[in-house]
Design a protein around this motif. Structure first.
Motif, PDB file in Angstrom:
ATOM      1  N   ALA A 277       0.972  -1.217  -0.099  1.00 43.83           N
ATOM      2  CA  ALA A 277       0.053  -0.044  -0.092  1.00 43.83           C
ATOM      3  C   ALA A 277       0.905   1.221  -0.073  1.00 43.83           C
ATOM      4  N   LEU A 278       1.916   1.250   0.778  1.00 46.88           N
ATOM      5  CA  LEU A 278       2.875   2.447   0.990  1.00 46.88           C
ATOM      6  C   LEU A 278       3.517   2.723  -0.553  1.00 46.88           C
ATOM      7  N   THR A 279       3.959   1.564  -0.981  1.00 48.25           N
ATOM      8  CA  THR A 279       4.559   1.686  -2.210  1.00 48.25           C
ATOM      9  C   THR A 279       3.698   2.265  -3.625  1.00 48.25           C
ATOM     10  N   TRP A 280       2.096   1.925  -3.313  1.00 46.41           N
ATOM     11  CA  TRP A 280       1.172   2.372  -4.356  1.00 46.41           C
ATOM     12  C   TRP A 280       1.128   3.674  -4.270  1.00 46.41           C
ATOM     13  N   HIS A 281       0.786   4.229  -2.873  1.00 49.62           N
ATOM     14  CA  HIS A 281       0.812   5.583  -2.715  1.00 49.62           C
ATOM     15  C   HIS A 281       1.811   6.497  -2.773  1.00 49.62           C
ATOM     16  N   ASN A 282       3.115   6.012  -2.267  1.00 47.41           N
ATOM     17  CA  ASN A 282       4.208   6.916  -2.199  1.00 47.41           C
ATOM     18  C   ASN A 282       5.237   6.714  -3.450  1.00 47.41           C
ATOM     19  N   VAL A 283       4.909   5.611  -4.447  1.00 41.95           N
ATOM     20  CA  VAL A 283       5.985   5.602  -5.416  1.00 41.95           C
ATOM     21  C   VAL A 283       5.084   5.422  -6.926  1.00 41.95           C
ATOM     22  N   ILE A 284       4.244   4.748  -7.005  1.00 37.04           N
ATOM     23  CA  ILE A 284       3.218   4.260  -8.265  1.00 37.04           C
ATOM     24  C   ILE A 284       2.658   5.730  -8.560  1.00 37.04           C
TER      25      ILE A 284
END
Lengths: 199, 363
Positions: free
Chosen positions: A45-52
């Motif tokens: 979830a973090l990668t989705w919201h902070n990176v993707i």
């Protein structure tokens, strides 16, 4: 004793983890897998919201099409799922390792070598300066691999290992202190937040 | 008379305003400096105004009193700017200073302040490359015995004899960490041995990129030893990227699968003692290797053998005896001699009151 359900959940999971001190058991296994699963889901979830979203989706919506090049390059990682094309994943890997090393090398030379070197050159005869100089020279000699540790080199390296062990002892004591405070924190949670035995 | 008194009381404007392109940067930045106003202690601060050739001056920022410089990072490269400053108190402003000369921002290709880093990089790289070339010519290069590494063979052999797996933890850092690169090199050698002895090897990873690399390395080792069927892709896996969840997972593996040998090699943080203690409780033979100075004491306490700091980098060369790796260790040793030389000469000069060597390393 508290009626807060989340404190109860924390207590149950803490006790499940503590149960491994006895031996491996289903309670520990449950807590372990829950921990791994929850952190993994959180990371996704973090990668989705902070990176993707901020680094790919939003810039593309603002017509920054140059990002398609690194995006395609990154997508090559997924070629590992197709055995015949798996070799393609080596390209982004080589890029990541190469650029990472390239960026870190000058920084390491500046921060870990030159600055340390500068700090080791003494300008006055004080006890701490002498300890510093002798410590660095003898420790560096210990990590010299081209000669056997015999004779004078062996003696200097021996002094070096003493310096290393003394510094490890200090670090050990310091860190154990920090770990004990973590344990105290857990017990405080159990005795204060859960049982209310201590104020 | 009142007019003269008011003029005397009014705050003074700063002068000597100088603007110049910020040196050694990627452009889009101009530095502005000025002399502090005579009544600086009475001021709240200074306001900076900017104008392009024909425009009027616009406010760009301010600094509190006592500061004599400002960096304007909202400029365009190639455009000429002028700056002027005024002082301010809580309720009044001074007159504007005289404007600075025109200045143009531009990026620089070379950072002059980092010349010493470039020289160091070239020097150390050429020493390493030179030693590698020398080693490739077939010349013998001596590397002293490293205690923990001599036991690797025994550790793999023990797992084989007991019919149990070997656990290899490649650290918690990413692929750009030198400790992880060294760990992957050692894993390659360990995997060759496990392939040779048909011993299962378990490699839990915290970083997805490290996982892809470790999978490649283990697979290649099995191929090299002519045992591709022995490679089990499920044994080299991603666990989680959360530090303590990863530690909990690895501890679980140790308690359930009871590996005969645990190798903790790479970069470790606060979880090091958790891993080493659990491994110790299961009775496994443990070898750790890391350059994390704060974690080494724990590994020394809880493991059978510990590879410390620089030994970790030398380890793969020591095990494989490959000219490329041996040459690089030799090159690093020569670099250390240069470092020792500078420390001694710099200290002798420093004790004589001469800081010329010390200031060489100002970055």
């Amino acid at each position: 004793m508290t009626h807060d359900i989340w404190i109860w959940a924390g207590v149950v999971l803490t006790l499940f983890i503590f149960s491994s001190l006895y031996k491996d058991n289903p309670f520990y296994r449950f807590a372990e897998r829950l921990f791994i699963g929850a952190t993994l889901g959180y990371a996704i979830a973090l990668t989705w919201h902070n990176v993707i979203i901020p680094k790919i989706v939003l810039p593309l919506q603002h017509h920054e099409y140059i990002l398609i090049i690194p995006l395609c390059f990154g997508l090559l990682y997924f070629s590992r799922f197709f055995p015949k094309q798996a070799w393609l994943s080596r390209w982004p890997m080589a890029f990541a390792i190469g650029t990472g090393t390239g960026i870190s090398l000058p920084l390491v030379i500046q921060a870990s070598l030159f600055k340390q070197l500068q700090g080791t050159m003494i300008t006055s005869f004080t006890f701490s300066n002498i300890v510093l100089l002798v410590g660095v020279i003898t420790t560096l000699t210990y990590f010299f691999f081209s000669t056997e540790h015999k004779g004078a080199v062996g003696k200097i390296a021996r002094i070096g290992i003493w310096f290393i062990m003394v510094s490890f002892g200090a670090a050990f004591g310091y860190t154990v202190m920090a770990r004990v405070s973590l344990l105290i924190g857990r017990f405080q949670f159990l005795l204060h937040d859960w049982l209310g035995l201590i104020k | 008379m009142i007019f003269i008194f008011a003029l005397w009381c009014s705050i003074k404007s700063p002068d000597g305003v100088r603007a110049y392109d910020t040196p050694n940067d990627a452009g889009k930045s101009i530095n502005i400096e000025w002399k502090l106003a005579a009544d600086d202690s009475l001021l709240v601060g200074y306001e900076v105004f900017r104008a392009t050739n024909n425009d009027t001056f616009q406010y760009v920022g301010n600094v509190v009193s006592g500061n004599r410089s400002f960096k304007d990072t909202k400029v365009e490269d190639g455009l000429a700017y002028r700056y002027k400053i005024r002082s301010k108190t809580t309720n009044e402003y001074s007159d504007f200073s005289l404007p600075s000369a025109q200045v143009v921002s531009a990026p620089q290709w070379y950072h002059k302040g980092k010349t010493i880093t470039l020289i160091g990089l070239l020097l150390f790289s050429s020493l390493i490359l030179g030693a590698i070339v020398y080693a490739r010519k077939g010349k013998h290069l001596f590397i002293r015995r490293i205690a923990g590494l001599d036991e690797l063979d025994e550790a793999v052999g023990r797992a084989t004899e007991m019919g149990k797996p070997l656990l290899y933890v490649p650290g918690l850092s990413g692929m750009t960490d030198i400790a992880t690169i060294a760990s992957v090199n050692i894993l390659s050698q360990v995997a060759r041995k496990t392939a040779e002895y048909s011993t299962p090897i378990i490699v839990p990873n915290r970083d997805p990129i490290v996982m892809t690399v470790t999978q490649e390395v283990v697979k290649e080792a099995y191929l090299e030893k002519g045992r591709p069927e022995g490679y089990n892709a499920d044994n080299v896996f991603f666990l989680t990227d959360s530090q303590f969840a990863y530690a909990a997972g690895v501890c679980g593996i140790m308690m359930r699968d009871k590996p005969a040998t645990n190798l903790f090699i790479g970069m470790f943080y606060a979880e090091s003692l958790l891993l080493a203690e659990t491994g110790n409780m299961t009775g496994a033979i443990q070898i750790a290797g890391t350059d994390a100075v704060t974690q080494l004491p724990f590994f020394i306490t809880a493991c059978d053998y510990t590879i410390m700091g620089e030994e970790l980098y030398a380890a793969s060369a020591y095990i494989s005896k490959e000219p490329l790796l041996l040459g690089s260790i030799k090159g690093q040793d020569y670099s250390k001699l240069i470092v020792l030389f500078f420390i001694l000469v710099g200290s002798i000069f420093g004790l004589m009151g001469n800081r010329v060597i010390i200031s060489l390393f100002n970055i």
